[in-house]
Design a protein around this motif. Structure first.
Motif, mmCIF file in Angstrom:
data_model
loop_
_atom_site.group_PDB
_atom_site.id
_atom_site.type_symbol
_atom_site.label_atom_id
_atom_site.label_comp_id
_atom_site.label_asym_id
_atom_site.label_seq_id
_atom_site.Cartn_x
_atom_site.Cartn_y
_atom_site.Cartn_z
ATOM 1 N N LEU A 53 43.435 -103.632 13.777
ATOM 2 C CA LEU A 53 42.205 -103.153 13.144
ATOM 3 C C LEU A 53 41.737 -101.830 13.715
ATOM 4 C CD1 LEU A 53 40.250 -106.532 12.999
ATOM 5 C CD2 LEU A 53 41.621 -105.462 11.208
ATOM 6 N N ASP A 54 42.547 -101.244 14.624
ATOM 7 C CA ASP A 54 42.129 -99.970 15.234
ATOM 8 C C ASP A 54 42.206 -98.819 14.250
ATOM 9 O OD1 ASP A 54 43.675 -100.820 18.396
ATOM 10 O OD2 ASP A 54 41.674 -101.261 17.584
ATOM 11 N N ASN A 55 43.038 -98.965 13.182
ATOM 12 C CA ASN A 55 43.157 -97.862 12.214
ATOM 13 C C ASN A 55 41.827 -97.557 11.541
ATOM 14 O OD1 ASN A 55 45.844 -97.640 12.806
ATOM 15 N ND2 ASN A 55 46.486 -99.038 11.171
ATOM 16 N N LYS A 61 36.254 -92.545 13.285
ATOM 17 C CA LYS A 61 36.076 -91.575 14.369
ATOM 18 C C LYS A 61 36.486 -90.179 13.923
ATOM 19 C CE LYS A 61 37.399 -90.717 19.167
ATOM 20 N NZ LYS A 61 38.207 -91.205 20.315
ATOM 21 N N ARG A 62 37.577 -90.089 13.172
ATOM 22 C CA ARG A 62 38.008 -88.782 12.669
ATOM 23 C C ARG A 62 37.007 -88.203 11.685
ATOM 24 N NH1 ARG A 62 44.451 -90.065 11.584
ATOM 25 N NH2 ARG A 62 45.025 -90.315 13.787
ATOM 26 N N GLU A 63 36.435 -89.053 10.852
ATOM 27 C CA GLU A 63 35.419 -88.574 9.918
ATOM 28 C C GLU A 63 34.214 -88.005 10.661
ATOM 29 O OE1 GLU A 63 36.342 -91.687 6.232
ATOM 30 O OE2 GLU A 63 34.437 -91.751 7.336
ATOM 31 N N TRP A 69 32.669 -80.850 13.365
ATOM 32 C CA TRP A 69 33.280 -79.517 13.296
ATOM 33 C C TRP A 69 32.708 -78.708 12.149
ATOM 34 C CZ3 TRP A 69 38.974 -81.581 13.913
ATOM 35 C CH2 TRP A 69 39.175 -81.933 15.250
ATOM 36 N N GLU A 70 32.503 -79.346 11.008
ATOM 37 C CA GLU A 70 31.950 -78.633 9.860
ATOM 38 C C GLU A 70 30.543 -78.132 10.149
ATOM 39 O OE1 GLU A 70 31.195 -79.391 5.071
ATOM 40 O OE2 GLU A 70 31.928 -81.005 6.365
ATOM 41 N N ALA A 71 29.751 -78.964 10.790
ATOM 42 C CA ALA A 71 28.391 -78.536 11.149
ATOM 43 C C ALA A 71 28.421 -77.377 12.132
ATOM 44 C CB ALA A 71 27.614 -79.716 11.729
ATOM 45 N N ASP A 72 29.362 -77.409 13.077
ATOM 46 C CA ASP A 72 29.478 -76.330 14.055
ATOM 47 C C ASP A 72 29.915 -75.028 13.393
ATOM 48 O OD1 ASP A 72 31.592 -75.208 16.570
ATOM 49 O OD2 ASP A 72 29.459 -75.453 16.877
ATOM 50 N N LEU A 73 30.858 -75.113 12.424
ATOM 51 C CA LEU A 73 31.289 -73.909 11.708
ATOM 52 C C LEU A 73 30.139 -73.302 10.897
ATOM 53 C CD1 LEU A 73 34.842 -74.969 10.476
ATOM 54 C CD2 LEU A 73 34.280 -73.310 12.252
ATOM 55 N N LYS A 74 29.362 -74.141 10.241
ATOM 56 C CA LYS A 74 28.221 -73.637 9.476
ATOM 57 C C LYS A 74 27.207 -72.965 10.393
ATOM 58 C CE LYS A 74 28.516 -76.880 5.624
ATOM 59 N NZ LYS A 74 27.835 -77.959 4.868
ATOM 60 N N ARG A 75 27.004 -73.561 11.569
ATOM 61 C CA ARG A 75 26.054 -72.964 12.516
ATOM 62 C C ARG A 75 26.538 -71.598 12.980
ATOM 63 N NH1 ARG A 75 25.881 -72.487 17.756
ATOM 64 N NH2 ARG A 75 27.776 -73.741 17.987
ATOM 65 N N ARG A 76 27.849 -71.492 13.276
ATOM 66 C CA ARG A 76 28.385 -70.201 13.710
ATOM 67 C C ARG A 76 28.321 -69.169 12.588
ATOM 68 N NH1 ARG A 76 33.819 -71.803 17.214
ATOM 69 N NH2 ARG A 76 32.752 -73.052 18.804
ATOM 70 N N GLU A 77 28.585 -69.604 11.359
ATOM 71 C CA GLU A 77 28.513 -68.673 10.227
ATOM 72 C C GLU A 77 27.098 -68.134 10.043
ATOM 73 O OE1 GLU A 77 29.610 -68.604 5.449
ATOM 74 O OE2 GLU A 77 29.826 -70.440 6.622
#
Length: 222
Positions: A53-55, A61-63, A69-77
């Motif tokens: 059931l770890d999958n 966790k990946r989501e 990461w997406e939030a960090d990219l938007k902040r940097r932009e």
């Protein structure tokens, strides 16, 4: 009591597996039921299969990581856009590295990377105009040298040299560089500076093309 007629639960009932009634409901059969799939070496019939059931946890966790990461990219932009707007409003120009001409860099010039796409054609035309005036002043100097050799006097040679030495850098500093920076920063002040000195330069070019004999007898301007 007729106990001897009671069936013995330990008695084995003989059943013919090849008879038609062998599969009848309620009959007991001692034929073992084998699994449909072959069992490998060392496996038991009652072995269980554990499904990991770890999958599911890993996908969640990946989501979460992708969302972070997406939030960090938007902040940097947003931070980059904020800095660009601040630079544009302040009218600051980054340090210009000399890169033109390639064989002997003396000025900074990179239209394809620094000028907006919609303004690049106009900037290339202005650059061609500046190169045209440089070529004209150099040609004028060569023509006056030929005239001087044929007895035109040394005075016209010195005047033609002054025109070339002053006209090339002054035209770049007074109107071409302000236009280049105005295109980069969209500065109204630099656009006004460009229009003022470009008009003065056009008037000088008209005067040089006519070369009226009122100042230097028309010999220093070929």
């Amino acid at each position: 009591m007729h106990r001897h007629h009671d069936p013995n639960p330990f008695d084995e009932e003989e059943v013919n597996p090849f008879s038609k009634g062998a599969a009848a409901p309620g009959s007991r059969s001692h034929i073992p039921h084998f699994p449909s799939e072959p069992v490998g070496f060392g496996q038991k019939y009652d072995a269980t299969v554990d499904i990991p059931l770890d999958n599911m946890n890993d996908s969640k966790k990946r989501e979460r990581e992708l969302a972070s990461w997406e939030a960090d990219l938007k902040r940097r932009e947003k931070e980059i856009k904020r800095r660009e707007e601040a630079v544009t409003k302040a009218g600051d120009i980054p340090t210009d590295n000399r890169n033109w001409p390639p064989f002997f860099p003396i000025i900074h010039h990179d239209i394809s990377k620094e000028i907006p796409v919609h303004a690049q054609r106009l900037q290339y035309l202005a650059f061609a105009s500046w190169l045209g005036i440089v070529l004209c002043l150099v040609f004028n100097m060569v023509a006056v040298i030929v005239c001087w050799i044929k007895g035109g006097g040394v005075k016209i040679f010195f005047l033609a040299t002054i025109y070339a030495l002053l006209g090339c850098p002054l035209s770049y500093v007074l109107w071409y560089r302000p236009l280049y920076r105005a295109m980069r920063t969209d500065s109204a002040l630099k656009f006004s500076w460009f229009f003022l000195f470009y008009m003065i330069h056009i008037l000088f070019c008209i005067f040089a093309a006519i070369a009226p004999p009122v100042v230097f007898h028309g010999k220093s301007l070929a």
